[in-house]
Design an enzyme around this catalytic site. Sequence first.
Site, PDB file in Angstrom:
ATOM      1  N   PRO A 225      -1.814   4.642   2.621  1.00  0.00           N
ATOM      2  CA  PRO A 225      -3.149   4.072   3.120  1.00  0.00           C
ATOM      3  C   PRO A 225      -4.447   5.038   3.187  1.00  0.00           C
ATOM      4  O   PRO A 225      -5.523   4.516   2.992  1.00  0.00           O
ATOM      5  CB  PRO A 225      -2.781   3.589   4.387  1.00  0.00           C
ATOM      6  CG  PRO A 225      -1.579   4.408   4.789  1.00  0.00           C
ATOM      7  CD  PRO A 225      -1.056   4.563   3.716  1.00  0.00           C
TER       8      PRO A 225
ATOM      9  N   LYS B 202      -0.737  -4.325  -5.928  1.00  0.00           N
ATOM     10  CA  LYS B 202      -1.680  -5.034  -7.008  1.00  0.00           C
ATOM     11  C   LYS B 202      -2.685  -4.334  -7.370  1.00  0.00           C
ATOM     12  O   LYS B 202      -3.692  -4.533  -8.394  1.00  0.00           O
ATOM     13  CB  LYS B 202      -2.115  -6.035  -6.086  1.00  0.00           C
ATOM     14  CG  LYS B 202      -1.194  -7.384  -5.785  1.00  0.00           C
ATOM     15  CD  LYS B 202      -2.219  -8.460  -4.958  1.00  0.00           C
ATOM     16  CE  LYS B 202      -1.272  -9.760  -4.934  1.00  0.00           C
ATOM     17  NZ  LYS B 202      -2.164 -10.684  -4.106  1.00  0.00           N
TER      18      LYS B 202
ATOM     19  N   ILE C  46       0.981  -1.417   0.195  1.00  0.00           N
ATOM     20  CA  ILE C  46       0.059   0.261   0.088  1.00  0.00           C
ATOM     21  C   ILE C  46       0.844   1.240  -0.014  1.00  0.00           C
ATOM     22  O   ILE C  46       1.687   1.439   0.893  1.00  0.00           O
ATOM     23  CB  ILE C  46      -1.003  -0.081   1.258  1.00  0.00           C
ATOM     24  CG1 ILE C  46      -1.811  -1.165   1.177  1.00  0.00           C
ATOM     25  CG2 ILE C  46      -1.697   1.143   1.274  1.00  0.00           C
ATOM     26  CD1 ILE C  46      -2.784  -1.360   0.070  1.00  0.00           C
TER      27      ILE C  46
ATOM     28  N   GLN D 281     -10.133   4.871  -1.685  1.00  0.00           N
ATOM     29  CA  GLN D 281     -10.279   4.022  -2.953  1.00  0.00           C
ATOM     30  C   GLN D 281     -11.459   2.833  -2.670  1.00  0.00           C
ATOM     31  O   GLN D 281     -12.321   2.535  -3.584  1.00  0.00           O
ATOM     32  CB  GLN D 281      -9.149   3.531  -3.937  1.00  0.00           C
ATOM     33  CG  GLN D 281      -8.312   4.531  -4.529  1.00  0.00           C
ATOM     34  CD  GLN D 281      -8.914   4.835  -5.803  1.00  0.00           C
ATOM     35  OE1 GLN D 281      -9.880   5.699  -5.909  1.00  0.00           O
ATOM     36  NE2 GLN D 281      -8.573   4.034  -7.038  1.00  0.00           N
TER      37      GLN D 281
ATOM     38  N   GLU E  38     -10.734  -0.850  -8.471  1.00  0.00           N
ATOM     39  CA  GLU E  38     -11.845  -1.524  -8.748  1.00  0.00           C
ATOM     40  C   GLU E  38     -12.288  -2.675  -7.807  1.00  0.00           C
ATOM     41  O   GLU E  38     -13.588  -2.876  -7.940  1.00  0.00           O
ATOM     42  CB  GLU E  38     -11.432  -1.888 -10.116  1.00  0.00           C
ATOM     43  CG  GLU E  38     -11.534  -0.825 -11.187  1.00  0.00           C
ATOM     44  CD  GLU E  38     -11.104  -1.182 -12.649  1.00  0.00           C
ATOM     45  OE1 GLU E  38     -11.498  -1.607 -13.645  1.00  0.00           O
ATOM     46  OE2 GLU E  38      -9.609  -1.611 -12.684  1.00  0.00           O
TER      47      GLU E  38
END
Lengths: 356, 745
Positions: B637, B706, B634, B643, B710
Amino acid sequence: MNRFEYIRPRSVAEAVAAAAIPGSAYLAAGTNLLDLMKIGVARPGRLIDLNHLPGLDAIETLPGGAVRIGAQVRNAELAHDPEFARRFPAVAEALLSGASAQLRNAATVGGNLMQRTRCAWFQDTASACNRREPGTGCDALGGENRMHAVLGWSEHCIATHPSDFCVPLVALDAVVEIEGAGGRRDIPLADFHLLPGTTPERESVLAPGELVIAVRLPAEAAGFAAHARYAKLRERTSYAFAVVSAAAGLRIANGRIVEARLALGGVAAKPWRAEAAEASLAGAAPDADAFRRAAEIAMAEAKPSGDNAFKIELARRIAIRALTQAAAGTPDRLPALPASSFASNAGAPNMGGLHV
Amino acid sequence: MSDVQRMRHGSSIGLPVTRRDGHDKVTGQARFAADNHPTGMLYAVLATSRIARGRVAFLDVAAARAHVGVVEVMVPGNRPALAIHPDDKSVPFSFKMDLLQDDRVRYAGQSIAVVIAETLEAATEGAALLAPRYAAEAVEVTLDAPGAFVPETVGVGAPAEQRHGDVEAGLDHAAHRIETTYETPLQFHNAMEPHGIVAAWDGDALSIDMPTQGLALTQMRIAAFFGIRMEDIHIRSPFIGGGFGSKLLAGPQVLGILAAKLVGRPVKLVLTRAQMYGPVTHRSATRQSLRLGAAADGQLTAIDHHVRTATSRHDDFLEPSGGISHSLYASPAIATTADAVRLDTGTPGFMRGPGEASGSIALESAMDEMAAACGIDPLEFRLRNYAEVEPITGKPFSSKALRDCYAQGATTFGWAGRPLAPRQMRDADGLLVGWGLGTAIFPAMMFQAEARAVLRRDGTGLVEAGIHDMGQGAWTAFAQIAADSLGLDIDQVEFRGGRSDLPNAGIAGGSGHTATAGGAIHAAGGQAIARLTELAVADPRSPLFGAGNVGVVARDGRLVRWDDESRGETYGDILARAGLDMVEGQGSAAADQATAEQYSLHAHGAVFAEVKVDPELGQVRVTRLVGAFAAGRIINPRMVRSQYYGGMIWGLSFALHEHAAMDVRTGRVMNADLAEYRVPVNADVPSVEAILVEEEDPHVNALGIKGVGEIGITGTAGAIANAVWHATGVRVRKFPIALEAFSGA
């Protein structure tokens, strides 16, 4: 943007005189009219701005106890007037359940009565709409019309009147004060809006150029203050029109209903007063059976105008809800989410990082 | 913040730095595309089609031209020539376009003329005065349209049919079988900022202000259309008011460039909200049929996932909803198939979680139905079907902390003790209460990006990459990566992005921007440091002489020996002694084929939802959402939580609200505005919590990222649908969940 004349009259008389010219439209907050002008549904040649007229923005208690609300009083101003909210709590609750805080700060009492249907085909100039263009037909029939009318509709128009405010008003025998070239007249709100019949383009009894200058609630309307609620079913928690709504007022003495008031919203082209249902409640105990019976009576004439049969049962249920809540007594404070199933806006015990 | 501290990579990565563009945004100083007004600028307004199929028979151009202030009306007859046909899909991710090539109408909302005027008002009225007449043809706009076909691929080149094991055998041998169909609606992106452009020509050079999620691709696309060189096109896109996949490339904004060319003056074109429901892509409706089989102990024996979707009559994009079933739950047999119909609509496209969002709500609903059929708690059921390797390929996951997500999410939510049967819980007000769960998953994608990093003699750094900030926090996260790559404090690094004259940072899409552009920045900074180190270790006057590249650490503007940190010197000293003003590094990053072949690369999460439902009226409110996500490293954060919140609220919107109401007789969207195309308001989201589950991924990419953009939608929509069932006992399979579902209850 289409060009129009802008007129700022200094008195009601001047306003009415200015509006005598065909193609004129009164402008209050414009929360509905300006949108309709932008999408080409309304194209007035003259806008007569009411926002600077003197004398239309007062909430007055008249001798004898009636209250007179100037047509330019803003929705939020009225709902937050402590004396008004104390005497007519269901009206305040309905006002606060409508639109958004920003819109309520702008929208006016007169404009609320005069707002147009939100029927999608009415708002789409490429569609047939008898209300917008008489004789063209009704494309809402056969469209996705789940939100449309289940009472008082005709083959010519199945639109609903979207107001929350008008629902308790009509239940409480509100009277509309109108000024026109021919002078002043009073019309009960129950008779103000017209059902579509064969002339859906005629939405109210106002003659061309006539102006709503005030709404009056009779003194007796305050007699329901102890048992008055507005309940509204909507598809999101806030900022949505009613799928169905109901205003209920009860006068209860010795465990019996002395007098009942009931009106429904979102079901017809006008706020729908359910007088036969009210009559059925007079003398009854304020219990579930009586409310169920009243709701059945209120919706006895209902029929779907399309994919909206579900609204008939929901209208019964919202009527029962409003009556049940009214019987339980008006709360001292309006809930954080007025007229909502979700009375409290409180978060859950283990709350996250984002709260309202 | 102990979890954050442990995840820290350098001095900036892992810290919850506040938005670097936050002050400008809240004070109105952030300049979005449409805020630009070059001298002499005219306003363009689109006239769009009210029919969905046919021809434009007549436009009253004379009336529009005669309106005061109207300068020009652009129609097919006078539209400047293009070097390639608008149907030519000249770059990746592009679709056929409608740029006034002829009088054909392919969908409602298609541009049929552009009115250019001195004022927005005059252009708007001019467009109305065109009063088009049409030769309309009958339309097909539903999933039941004739001519269903089996496509070769779905999404971006994925096989439409994938199989592993024998599904029919798995179903035959199952102790429990379910066979269900779920429907998801037509949806539109509805970014707050509409698509817009300010375009100005100077000879063959073109200057553009336009929000884009892909600066270089857009530059390439426009260069192809106008037959000019990429380097003669300068695009500024410092802020994007939401893109969600609809702003990957130049959309109808190309008409603004054509308009500017036609009138020889700068032109601004901004779509109205209503015009956002046609030419800017959308998510197609889907009808998904799932068949699941499970053994008596709840182990899945088969997953069969068939998707019916739709594309336009003239182009292809097929919502790849079945993909979610490839990677999530262990099953000896999996089959995903698709078919589609062609409709008189705009072409669908990439809409946040394309395939994953629509597929997830169906799969998670089906899993919940199967858990109930087996009489097993939905969380326990998912754990029994936990995939240790990617089910359809058998590949190991590069990392997978999903068990931790389930555990931490369940603890925070308070899942334990949930009654198995529905309609068991009520709150003090008598409202029905239900709890539901959904698993979140999203592939860790990478594209291609480049970056440039500079160390200056004054000890500061400069990092350049044409990155895109859609509101997700790119300005902040990339500055953090840049600072760490140079071993500098974030305030010592000038970071440039959001422009096309910088190194190509790829696209902000597929949740892969931070991984890809971040990887390039990391590499560029690393190369600058390596070059500086070469200078130092080869210089007998340096305290680092002879330490060797690997023996040196860059930290706080200094190079020091790793085995003796007291020996070192500042970047400035090294450069000064070498007589250099700066050293420069270039970096790039891209998806690594070998890694992708060896590992399944996915972020995971678990979302828990509590809903309350009015037992008589059926009104639903999501009273709590708790999501726990593991997405590798991350970077920030604070941004990442936002998100996740945004994704989860989108999931809520998917389950309960969003739905474009198309009149099937005309193909027009009848609720093309934000009052009636419902999205949640604040009161719909009283509590949402996102837990950042620690996960280290040594394989996925250099920074171990990663992607988080979405995944929050996936899992959430299904969790809410499942909670609604748990509250009411009514299983709704048509989304969004509507009041009709409960009126008989």
